[in-house]
Structure formats: structure tokens, C-alpha cells
Design an enzyme around this catalytic site. Structure first.
Site, short mmCIF file in Angstrom:
data_model
loop_
_atom_site.label_atom_id
_atom_site.label_comp_id
_atom_site.label_asym_id
_atom_site.label_seq_id
_atom_site.Cartn_x
_atom_site.Cartn_y
_atom_site.Cartn_z
CG HIS A 266 -0.50 0.33 2.51
ND1 HIS A 266 -0.36 1.62 2.96
CD2 HIS A 266 -0.13 -0.46 3.54
CE1 HIS A 266 0.05 1.62 4.21
NE2 HIS A 266 0.21 0.37 4.59
CG ASP A 278 2.12 1.63 8.05
OD1 ASP A 278 1.85 1.00 7.01
OD2 ASP A 278 1.28 1.86 8.94
CD GLU A 311 -3.18 -0.86 4.86
OE1 GLU A 311 -3.05 -1.88 5.56
OE2 GLU A 311 -2.95 0.29 5.30
CD GLU A 312 -2.22 3.06 7.07
OE1 GLU A 312 -2.97 2.58 7.93
OE2 GLU A 312 -1.00 2.84 7.05
CG ASP A 340 1.27 -3.00 5.43
OD1 ASP A 340 1.95 -2.00 5.68
OD2 ASP A 340 0.05 -3.07 5.67
CG HIS A 441 -0.91 4.13 12.11
ND1 HIS A 441 -2.15 3.56 12.23
CD2 HIS A 441 -0.39 3.61 10.98
CE1 HIS A 441 -2.38 2.74 11.21
NE2 HIS A 441 -1.30 2.75 10.43
#
Length: 507
Positions: A266, A278, A311-312, A340, A441
Site C-alpha cells: 500500500h 508504513d 489501505e489505511e 506492508d 501511525h
């Protein structure tokens, strides 16, 4: 991260990144040897260099920096990332498409937690149920702030959560786990306090939630912990708008089109940062693999590369892609490889548990997933001297819809908010008791948030397995590999010869 970076500043970033290639933490490894495999796989591993992968990561960082500090879907930073990847692929000779899909955007209408005369911003998470107008009210119950707050049912023992609003600190496990544990204890709503400075926004439960759940800043969370026991009214409501985004798809011009090897990562980050681990790490490693493989490699099976959007927000880009395929088009895909997060700073070496040998969480993947798992495990063990561990098909990444329609899947993962154990630190290096990615994140997921030794090893594994399956997918398709077929034929011939000799002797 925001604003434009002057040339001198960019040079400093590049220099720091280059130094990090040599200064990054390393995982312990045993003796290595060149694995047995196709010549194409050996050639591709040599061609995919850590420096080239790192150059793509620098590009993602700068695209974020010049576009408001994010590469989240729906932002200029994401669109710039799409154009960067597509441009590199076209330069390598690929025909590139950027198919569109629609995705829902959650627009907040109410986001507050009110205690007495004080009101705190509480942003509803994606997939959170909404409160009624005016909110829900109950006593504020604080979950103890240990190393894994809210991650075990026992964290809610010792006080009555019935009818309460649970307050829990972020970290160590998913928001979904925390809020389900709280709901099971009787809570009617959940407030998650950030564990780093800033708002807790742009995050998701991953699947439809069971009680309203929102996030507050680290500072507001600390204040609310001091007000545990007081009555709180939680008001979180929103509506959805539909927006359009793009995936990036490229396929080799050589190889069978009805037995395609597909590999994806992603491309989007969360709203709060550049998303360099990420998932810049998986995207960059996959991009360099595609560039070095080229559009016309000597493969038996076409290799299709994908960079997914949204994706998130719930695996939307990959899910919509698979669902748009007819059954015959799905049947054309022999397998799917997912990458990922492959360079977490406190890296673990995880391979998706295709055969469910760990017996954790979800069951085994479709037939062929066990063989994919073995391909990665064997390469990392023999080629890199690294012992791996399994990781569950938990549904948190883009393999989800492929598995759902019966396509075998596998891939690599270096860990997110989970905590590295002492045995893992002894095996792989790094620090026990600390998250695999302490910046998961968060805004600090930048160029400094990488283990480049893990990145180099995993990039090689990606290249090896993708190229190997480009040459042959026989074991995944249920056909014994050629050497085994040759052995079986030889054994049959020996048996027949022995029987003939026995009959001749008897006569």
C-alpha cells in the site's frame, strides 16, 4: 513535517540516510550461503540494492515534506506518490494503469468529551459506531497504564465498567482489541488517549466497532486520567462523503497472462505523517524490484505489481480491485505477495503463517499459501541466516480480499505496535519490551524510523521470491516441482526395472 526543503537541507537528509545504512541496528544472523534457485532470482537479488531502495524512500519523504507533511489518500502528497511510482515504472518500460476507485470519507459532525464544565476534543475513529445526538453519559473509568494497556481482559478487572466510558492509553495492541475488551467489560463508549504529542486522528478500528470509540490528545488524556470517576458525556457523530482515488498497476509484457504472479504494497500513509516505514518501506522495495526485473524479463509467468490506495482507511484500494475482477480474471492470478512494513526500527522477521502451524488467530490461507510461506522462510534462513517467526493472517493488510476469493497469499512483516519479546531480541537484535515500530501511525515515521539492515534483507527476499515464482508456480498450483517429478519418474522406472528383473529371474 511541512514546508519546502532547501537544497542544502535535502543534501543533509540524503547524507544522514546514507550514514544510517551503515549505522542501523542489525539482527543477529548465522552463516549464509547462496540458496538454490533460478538464475533470474539470483540476478534480481544482486540488482536490487539497498541504496536504490533508500533513494525511493528519500523521494517519499520529500513528497510528504512539500505537501503538508503527509501522503494520506486524498491529499496532494498521495497523488504525488502515485505519479512518482508510475513515472519510474514507465521509465523501466512498463505499461502502467492507475485505475480509480471510490472510498468513503468520514466527516466529523460532533467530537467531544465533556467532564463538568470542561470539553475535550474526542475524534471518532473510522468504523466507530456513532452516539445519538447529545451523546452518551457515564462514569469515566481509567484502565491502568501498564506496558499493554487495555490489551487483555484482565486490564478491566478490579473496577466496575458497566455503563461507563472507558479511558485507555494508546499502544501495544490495536484500537479494535482495546475497545472490544472495554465493551466486554460493560463499557458503553471508549476514549483512547494518544501516547505521543498531538491529536489522535486519521485512525481506524479496522472493522465495524461495537461501541463508540474516539481519540484524544496525549495532554488531554493525561488530564482525563486525573478526572477518573467523574461523569463524562461523549458525543461523536459524523457523515460520509465519497471520494475518488487511484491504485497503480503494472505487469510484465512477458510470461503467461493466465498464471500471473501478483505482488503489492500500500502506497498511502496515515494523515499524521510521511509513512516511511508504513508503508514507504514495502512500496520502495517493491518498486525497485519491478524496475530491476524490467518489463520484458525471461519469465514463464507474468508478474503484476500493485501499489494500493486507501489501505489505511480499511484496505479499500485492494478490496475494490479484487472485487472488480471477474471470476476468470481472479483465476488468472496464481498467487498474491504482500509487503506492508518491512523495515521497522526494532524489526522482527515475520512471514505470514500460510499453513496455520502457529495455530493463532485466523486459519490457514488458501492452498499454496503454505508453500509461499516456506519460500520466504527458506530464503531468509539460507540466504540471510535469519530465523523467522509466523504472523497471523489477521486481516490488517491488503492480502485480505485475495484470500477471501481463494487466491493463495503470503509475504513479509517486521512488526507494528506490538512489543518485541526478550527471546526475539536475543534472536534478532533490537530492544526487548519496546514496540517493533515506536512511531507506528505517528508523525515520527520518517527517514530516521527504519532498520535498513532489515530493509536490505527483506528487499532481497522480495526479489528472490517474486522472480522464483515468475519462473515457476508449480508448487503453489498443486503441481510437484520438476525435480520432484523427475525423482518420481526415476523411482517408478527403478521399481519397474526391479519387477522385470524379478520376473525374469523367476522364469
Amino acid at each position: 513535517m511541512s514546508g519546502r526543503t532547501r537544497r542544502a537541507g535535502c543534501s543533509a537528509i540524503a547524507a544522514a540516510a546514507a550514514l544510517a545504512l551503515f549505522a542501523a541496528p542489525t539482527a543477529s544472523a548465522g552463516p549464509t550461503a547462496e540458496p538454490e534457485g533460478p538464475a533470474l532470482a539470483k540476478k534480481l537479488v544482486k540488482a536490487v540494492s539497498a541504496d536504490s531502495v533508500n533513494r525511493h524512500l528519500i523521494a517519499f519523504q520529500r513528497l510528504s515534506d512539500r505537501n503538508g507533511g503527509t501522503r494520506a489518500v486524498g491529499t496532494p502528497g498521495y497523488e504525488a506518490s502515485v505519479e512518482y511510482v508510475a513515472g519510474k515504472l514507465r521509465g523501466a518500460g512498463f505499461d502502467v494503469t492507475t485505475p480509480e476507485f471510490t472510498y468513503p470519507v468520514q466527516v466529523t459532525d460532533a467530537a467531544s468529551a465533556k467532564v463538568g464544565t470542561s470539553t475535550y476534543e474526542a475524534i471518532p475513529m473510522e468504523f466507530s459506531p456513532q452516539t445519538p445526538v447529545g451523546g452518551i453519559t457515564g462514569p469515566l473509568r481509567a484502565v491502568p497504564e501498564d506496558a499493554t494497556p487495555g490489551c487483555e481482559a484482565t486490564d478491566f478487572a478490579g473496577q466496575d465498567f458497566t455503563g461507563s466510558i472507558a479511558l485507555v492509553r494508546r499502544g501495544a495492541c490495536t484500537f479494535d482489541i482495546k475497545h472490544r475488551n472495554a465493551a466486554a467489560a460493560g463499557a458503553i463508549g471508549v476514549i483512547v488517549a494518544n501516547n505521543t504529542a498531538g491529536p489522535l486522528s486519521g485512525v481506524t478500528l479496522g472493522t465495524p466497532g461495537v461501541v463508540p470509540t474516539g481519540g484524544v490528545t496525549q495532554a488531554d488524556g493525561t488530564t482525563l486520567f486525573g478526572r477518573a470517576g467523574e461523569s463524562v458525556t461523549l458525543d461523536m457523530r459524523y457523515h460520509e462523503d465519497l471520494k475518488v482515488a487511484r491504485n497503480v498497476i503494472a505487469q510484465t509484457k512477458t510470461g503467461r497472462k493466465d498464471n500471473v504472479v501478483m505482488a503489492g504494497s500500500h502506497l498511502d500513509s496515515v494523515e499524521t505523517g510521511a509513512g516511511i516505514n508504513d508503508n514507504g518501506s514495502g512500496s520502495a522495495a517493491l518498486l525497485e524490484t519491478a524496475i530491476q526485473l524490467g518489463a520484458k524479463p525471461k519469465v514463464s509467468n507474468a508478474v503484476r505489481f500493485a501499489w494500493w490506495g486507501a489501505e489505511e482507511l480499511g484496505l479499500i484500494g485492494s478490496t475494490e480491485y479484487v472485487r472488480a475482477l471477474t471470476f476468470e480474471q481472479q483465476l488468472d492470478i496464481a498467487l498474491y505477495l504482500n509487503f506492508d512494513m518491512v523495515a521497522s526500527p526494532n524489526a522482527g522477521y515475520f512471514v505470514y503463517d500460510g499453513d496455520d502451524s502457529d495455530a493463532v488467530g485466523a486459519g490457514a490461507g488458501p492452498y499454496g499459501s503454505a508453500q509461499i510461506e516456506k519460500a520466504f522462510v527458506d530464503y531468509l534462513k539460507v540466504g540471510k541466516g535469519v530465523e523467522t517467526e509466523g504472523t497471523d493472517f489477521s486481516g490488517r493488510s491488503d492480502y485480505g480480499e485475495f484470500i477471501a476469493v481463494g487466491i493463495p497469499a503470503g509475504g513479509l512483516f517486521t512488526g507494528a505496535e506490538g512489543v518485541k519479546t526478550a527471546s526475539q531480541a536475543a534472536k534478532w537484535g533490537g530492544t526487548a519490551g519496546v514496540a517493533y515500530d515506536k512511531c507506528y501511525h505517528q508523525a515520527c515515521d520518517n527517514l530516521g524510523n527504519l532498520d535498513r539492515v532489515a530493509l536490505d534483507r527483506n528487499a532481497d527476499a522480495i526479489a528472490w521470491v517474486a522472480a522464483s515464482y515468475g519462473v515457476s508456480t508449480e508448487d503453489v498450483n498443486g503441481v510437484p516441482p520438476r525435480p520432484k517429478r523427475a525423482e518420481a519418474r526415476a523411482a517408478t522406472a527403478r521399481t519397474a526395472a526391479a519387477e522385470h528383473h524379478s520376473h525374469a529371474a523367476a522364469s
